[in-house]
Design a protein around this motif. Structure first.
Motif, short mmCIF file in Angstrom:
data_model
loop_
_atom_site.label_atom_id
_atom_site.label_comp_id
_atom_site.label_asym_id
_atom_site.label_seq_id
_atom_site.Cartn_x
_atom_site.Cartn_y
_atom_site.Cartn_z
N VAL A 7 13.38 36.63 71.68
CA VAL A 7 14.03 37.86 71.24
C VAL A 7 15.18 38.14 72.20
O VAL A 7 14.98 38.19 73.40
CB VAL A 7 13.03 39.04 71.24
CG1 VAL A 7 13.72 40.34 70.87
CG2 VAL A 7 11.87 38.76 70.30
N TYR A 9 18.79 40.57 72.34
CA TYR A 9 19.71 41.55 71.76
C TYR A 9 20.54 42.20 72.85
O TYR A 9 20.05 42.44 73.95
CB TYR A 9 18.95 42.65 71.00
CG TYR A 9 18.38 42.18 69.70
CD1 TYR A 9 19.17 42.14 68.56
CD2 TYR A 9 17.07 41.76 69.61
CE1 TYR A 9 18.65 41.69 67.35
CE2 TYR A 9 16.54 41.31 68.42
CZ TYR A 9 17.34 41.27 67.29
OH TYR A 9 16.83 40.82 66.10
N LEU A 52 10.35 45.95 67.20
CA LEU A 52 10.39 44.76 66.34
C LEU A 52 9.00 44.31 65.89
O LEU A 52 8.90 43.38 65.09
CB LEU A 52 11.09 43.61 67.06
CG LEU A 52 12.56 43.82 67.33
CD1 LEU A 52 13.12 42.64 68.12
CD2 LEU A 52 13.33 44.00 66.03
N ARG A 57 13.53 40.65 61.96
CA ARG A 57 14.49 40.73 63.05
C ARG A 57 15.91 40.79 62.52
O ARG A 57 16.34 39.89 61.79
CB ARG A 57 14.35 39.51 63.96
CG ARG A 57 13.07 39.52 64.77
CD ARG A 57 13.07 38.45 65.82
NE ARG A 57 13.36 37.15 65.25
CZ ARG A 57 13.92 36.15 65.90
NH1 ARG A 57 14.25 36.28 67.15
NH2 ARG A 57 14.14 35.00 65.31
N THR A 78 16.52 39.68 76.97
CA THR A 78 15.92 38.47 76.41
C THR A 78 14.46 38.38 76.80
O THR A 78 14.11 38.58 77.96
CB THR A 78 16.65 37.21 76.93
OG1 THR A 78 18.04 37.34 76.63
CG2 THR A 78 16.10 35.95 76.30
#
Length: 95
Positions: A7, A9, A52, A57, A78
């Motif tokens: 993950v 973002y 999430l 996603r 991350t």
């Protein structure tokens, strides 16, 4: 069902004077804060994981062209080998 994934973002950190506000433009439900940048970053990872959980996603934006205020900067949050689903450990709350 477990899903392992990475993950990643971009998060916008904003200096609010006495704390750091963190928001994810791509994941609006993942908003948090912290008394310092390291605490805010830890909280941001937890907020992202919770937002999430069992959700599709969204595609991560490229923050290269974002216009930020002078009190803001971007950090990529991350998490590698994240497991979502029944039977996985729940993150501990941050203070």
């Amino acid at each position: 069902m477990e899903h392992e994934m990475e993950v990643k973002y971009p998060a916008i950190f904003r200096d609010e004077g006495t704390y750091w506000d963190v928001r994810f433009p791509d994941v609006p439900a993942a908003q948090t804060f912290g008394a310092s940048v390291p605490i805010a970053a830890d909280n941001a990872a937890n907020a992202l994981a919770i937002a999430l959980f069992e959700q599709p996603r969204p595609v991560a934006s490229n923050p290269q062209y974002w216009r930020l205020a002078s009190t803001e900067f971007v950090v990529w949050i991350t998490m590698a080998n994240v497991q979502f689903g029944p039977g996985t450990d729940t993150p501990e709350p941050m203070n």
